[in-house]
Scaffold this motif. Structure first.
Motif, PDB file in Angstrom:
ATOM      1  N   GLU A 130       0.817  -1.216   0.000  1.00 46.15           N
ATOM      2  CA  GLU A 130       0.000   0.000   0.000  1.00 46.15           C
ATOM      3  C   GLU A 130       0.849   1.264   0.000  1.00 46.15           C
ATOM      4  O   GLU A 130       1.904   1.320   0.645  1.00 46.15           O
ATOM      5  N   LEU A 131       0.375   2.258  -0.734  1.00 44.15           N
ATOM      6  CA  LEU A 131       0.990   3.577  -0.796  1.00 44.15           C
ATOM      7  C   LEU A 131       0.026   4.580  -0.189  1.00 44.15           C
ATOM      8  O   LEU A 131      -1.104   4.724  -0.648  1.00 44.15           O
ATOM      9  N   VAL A 132       0.478   5.263   0.868  1.00 44.58           N
ATOM     10  CA  VAL A 132      -0.340   6.280   1.542  1.00 44.58           C
ATOM     11  C   VAL A 132       0.109   7.654   1.076  1.00 44.58           C
ATOM     12  O   VAL A 132       1.290   7.990   1.118  1.00 44.58           O
ATOM     13  N   LEU A 133      -0.864   8.459   0.645  1.00 38.11           N
ATOM     14  CA  LEU A 133      -0.600   9.846   0.278  1.00 38.11           C
ATOM     15  C   LEU A 133      -1.530  10.741   1.079  1.00 38.11           C
ATOM     16  O   LEU A 133      -2.741  10.499   1.138  1.00 38.11           O
ATOM     17  N   CYS A 134      -0.966  11.775   1.693  1.00 38.98           N
ATOM     18  CA  CYS A 134      -1.771  12.708   2.471  1.00 38.98           C
ATOM     19  C   CYS A 134      -1.171  14.107   2.297  1.00 38.98           C
ATOM     20  O   CYS A 134       0.006  14.316   2.620  1.00 38.98           O
ATOM     21  N   HIS A 135      -1.978  15.056   1.764  1.00 35.38           N
ATOM     22  CA  HIS A 135      -1.438  16.372   1.448  1.00 35.38           C
ATOM     23  C   HIS A 135      -2.445  17.496   1.684  1.00 35.38           C
ATOM     24  O   HIS A 135      -3.644  17.337   1.469  1.00 35.38           O
ATOM     25  N   TRP A 136      -1.912  18.608   2.101  1.00 32.95           N
ATOM     26  CA  TRP A 136      -2.627  19.877   2.282  1.00 32.95           C
ATOM     27  C   TRP A 136      -3.173  20.328   0.936  1.00 32.95           C
ATOM     28  O   TRP A 136      -2.516  20.206  -0.093  1.00 32.95           O
ATOM     29  N   LEU A 137      -4.382  20.867   0.914  1.00 32.32           N
ATOM     30  CA  LEU A 137      -5.039  21.214  -0.345  1.00 32.32           C
ATOM     31  C   LEU A 137      -5.015  22.699  -0.677  1.00 32.32           C
ATOM     32  O   LEU A 137      -5.562  23.107  -1.701  1.00 32.32           O
ATOM     33  N   HIS A 138      -4.365  23.493   0.156  1.00 40.96           N
ATOM     34  CA  HIS A 138      -4.300  24.925  -0.120  1.00 40.96           C
ATOM     35  C   HIS A 138      -3.033  25.251  -0.908  1.00 40.96           C
ATOM     36  O   HIS A 138      -2.126  24.414  -1.013  1.00 40.96           O
ATOM     37  N   PRO A 139      -2.929  26.452  -1.486  1.00 45.83           N
ATOM     38  CA  PRO A 139      -1.759  26.794  -2.312  1.00 45.83           C
ATOM     39  C   PRO A 139      -0.441  26.641  -1.560  1.00 45.83           C
ATOM     40  O   PRO A 139      -0.347  26.916  -0.364  1.00 45.83           O
ATOM     41  N   ILE A 140       0.571  26.195  -2.272  1.00 43.92           N
ATOM     42  CA  ILE A 140       1.920  26.012  -1.735  1.00 43.92           C
ATOM     43  C   ILE A 140       2.823  27.028  -2.432  1.00 43.92           C
ATOM     44  O   ILE A 140       3.118  26.901  -3.620  1.00 43.92           O
ATOM     45  N   GLU A 141       3.247  28.040  -1.726  1.00 45.60           N
ATOM     46  CA  GLU A 141       4.026  29.112  -2.344  1.00 45.60           C
ATOM     47  C   GLU A 141       5.485  28.698  -2.538  1.00 45.60           C
ATOM     48  O   GLU A 141       6.101  28.112  -1.654  1.00 45.60           O
ATOM     49  N   GLY A 142       6.025  29.020  -3.720  1.00 43.40           N
ATOM     50  CA  GLY A 142       7.437  28.798  -3.991  1.00 43.40           C
ATOM     51  C   GLY A 142       7.783  27.412  -4.493  1.00 43.40           C
ATOM     52  O   GLY A 142       8.946  27.128  -4.761  1.00 43.40           O
ATOM     53  N   TRP A 143       6.784  26.551  -4.643  1.00 44.43           N
ATOM     54  CA  TRP A 143       7.026  25.188  -5.133  1.00 44.43           C
ATOM     55  C   TRP A 143       6.088  24.934  -6.308  1.00 44.43           C
ATOM     56  O   TRP A 143       4.981  25.486  -6.367  1.00 44.43           O
ATOM     57  N   PRO A 144       6.473  24.108  -7.264  1.00 44.67           N
ATOM     58  CA  PRO A 144       5.709  24.005  -8.512  1.00 44.67           C
ATOM     59  C   PRO A 144       4.402  23.231  -8.426  1.00 44.67           C
ATOM     60  O   PRO A 144       3.535  23.397  -9.280  1.00 44.67           O
ATOM     61  N   LEU A 145       4.226  22.368  -7.429  1.00 42.63           N
ATOM     62  CA  LEU A 145       3.038  21.520  -7.346  1.00 42.63           C
ATOM     63  C   LEU A 145       2.179  21.902  -6.149  1.00 42.63           C
ATOM     64  O   LEU A 145       2.608  22.623  -5.256  1.00 42.63           O
ATOM     65  N   ASP A 146       0.958  21.382  -6.143  1.00 45.91           N
ATOM     66  CA  ASP A 146       0.101  21.480  -4.967  1.00 45.91           C
ATOM     67  C   ASP A 146      -0.452  20.091  -4.663  1.00 45.91           C
ATOM     68  O   ASP A 146      -0.159  19.120  -5.365  1.00 45.91           O
TER      69      ASP A 146
END
Length: 455
Positions: A402-418
């Motif tokens: 299994e691969l777990v992914l968990c990420h914030w959904l608001h804009p990420i400044e200074g980085w290319p992805l969200d």
């Protein structure tokens, strides 16, 4: 990375069949529109012509000045030669470089001027001479410059250190950084290395392609044998040269204002030195609840080997460790890992590793891991880096893992992805989604590798 030029390597046709011609295009007018100068940082004579000869020619044709910085004379290219000493090779290659630059310089009155700067540093020793290289690069860097260099993941130490130096300089000056792979095309495999799909293709105009071809012909000591004697064999054979005669040049592009994995160690070391727990993992109700949801969503009560990427200060690591036989927890920040050691101090089955992925992705046996946790790290990678991390994670996972992914959904400044982009890219693995939990602030997904799948 271990390879030699004598190995057959990956042929140019395989790259074409894999879709190299379909990657995103670099539009010359957009690329050069706000560019006042181009700086090409090369480790050895011929790097500049192989990777960026067309770029140099097209910039000059538009009246843009170009600085080519050759760090060494490539005197170590034929270490077993009985006919040429290192000093003789250096002299020969210096003359070839000058001739190649003459062939790249257009003759029109409105053409830009090409400036060649030879540092004369030791071939295969550039890692020990970084200050001189930085100083030479800084001398020509400034507003409106575009910096091109050898690729940070090229597999040749000289090429890689120049890529890192150029990346830091470009970030400091808000400049676009183009990295050109050279040996990568030889040792990499299109199905195993996947980041290239996010790179960019600069189609060469007729003048640029012709100038590049003539420049490459000048580097005869590399493309032809020095003699018929052992030790004087051709270094860059016909098959290798096909990678650079496709009418286009391939670049990994880092745009102004965007960071990538290479920025992570310094960025997060500074952050953790300013605030011990910058995301308040220990005190925030939001963070505590999110972690509880993640742990409760894991399908199994207990796992064998677990890999956690981006372990931070070890709060989540300690909880994962209670549910597995072994845990390898990885983070780019040495400062964060110092705290993580305290969090798992009594857990002998936990190993902490300072590493920047994907370049330093742990060397694991394929199929040896039952769970990979990738939480709040995906958007601190460039798209090509994330794609490679996902591919490496998939390779490490056992069938049914299994691969777990968990990420914030608001804009990420200074980085290319969200966060949304990270999860969208992970869907390309073709794994089964067995858990999806979405809130206004974060997205949690658990993907299962299909039974019977390999690497």
């Amino acid at each position: 990375m271990s390879f030699t030029h004598r190995e057959p390597g990956t042929c140019a046709a395989r790259w074409q069949q894999a879709g190299l011609e379909q990657i995103s295009a670099l539009e010359p007018e957009k690329l050069f529109n706000a560019t006042t100068s181009v700086i090409v940082l090369a480790a050895h004579p011929d790097d500049e012509s192989l990777g960026a000869g067309g770029l140099i020619s097209m910039a000059l044709e538009r009246g843009i000045k170009v600085h080519v910085i050759a760090c060494s004379f490539g005197e170590a290219s034929h270490p077993d030669s009985k006919t040429h000493t290192a000093a003789q090779l250096a002299s020969l290659r210096k003359a070839e470089l000058a001739q190649a630059m003459d062939r790249l310089q257009p003759q029109g009155t409105h053409a830009g001027k090409l400036h060649l700067h030879c540092l004369g540093l030791g071939d295969s020793q550039l890692e020990t001479q970084q200050e001189q290289i930085r100083a030479a690069l800084e001398q020509h860097a400034g507003e409106g410059c575009l910096i091109a260099s050898t690729y940070r993941g090229d597999g040749h130490p000289d090429h890689e250190i120049l890529g890192r130096i150029a990346a830091a300089c470009a970030a400091a000056h808000g400049a676009c950084h183009l990295e050109f792979p050279i040996w990568y095309w030889h040792w990499a495999q299109p199905g195993r290395q996947v980041g290239w799909k996010h790179w960019h293709r600069l189609a060469l105009d007729a003048a640029g392609a012709k100038a590049k071809g003539r420049a490459l012909e000048a580097h005869r000591s590399q493309t032809l044998p020095l003699s018929d004697l052992p030790g004087d064999e051709v270094l860059l054979g016909a098959g290798f040269m096909q990678h650079f005669s496709q009418g286009a040049e391939i670049f990994r592009a880092t745009w102004p204002g965007h960071k990538d994995a290479a920025s992570a160690p310094a960025t997060f070391d500074e952050l953790y030195s300013q605030r011990e727990d910058p995301w308040e993992y220990r005190s925030s109700r939001y963070e505590q609840r999110k972690q509880q949801i993640l742990l409760a969503s894991l399908p199994r009560v207990r796992y064998g080997a677990v890999l956690e990427l981006g372990c931070s200060i070890g709060v989540q690591s300690a909880e994962l460790a209670r549910r597995c036989a072994t845990l390898l927890a990885v983070d780019a920040s040495a400062t964060a890992l110092a705290q993580a050691r305290d969090a798992v101090a009594s857990m002998d089955h936990v190993t902490l590793l300072q590493a920047t992925v994907p370049e330093q992705f742990p060397q694991l046996e394929p199929g040896s891991v039952e769970l990979v946790v990738l939480s709040e790290i995906g958007y601190f990678l460039a798209a090509d880096e994330l794609d490679q991390v996902l591919a490496d994670s998939a390779d490490a996972l056992a069938a049914g893992g299994e691969l777990v992914l968990c990420h914030w959904l608001h804009p990420i400044e200074g980085w290319p992805l969200d966060g949304e982009a990270v999860h969208r890219m992970a869907s390309g693995l073709g794994f089964e989604r067995i858990v999806e939990h979405r809130e206004a602030d974060f997205l949690l997904e658990i993907l299962r590798k299909p039974a019977g799948a390999h690497g």
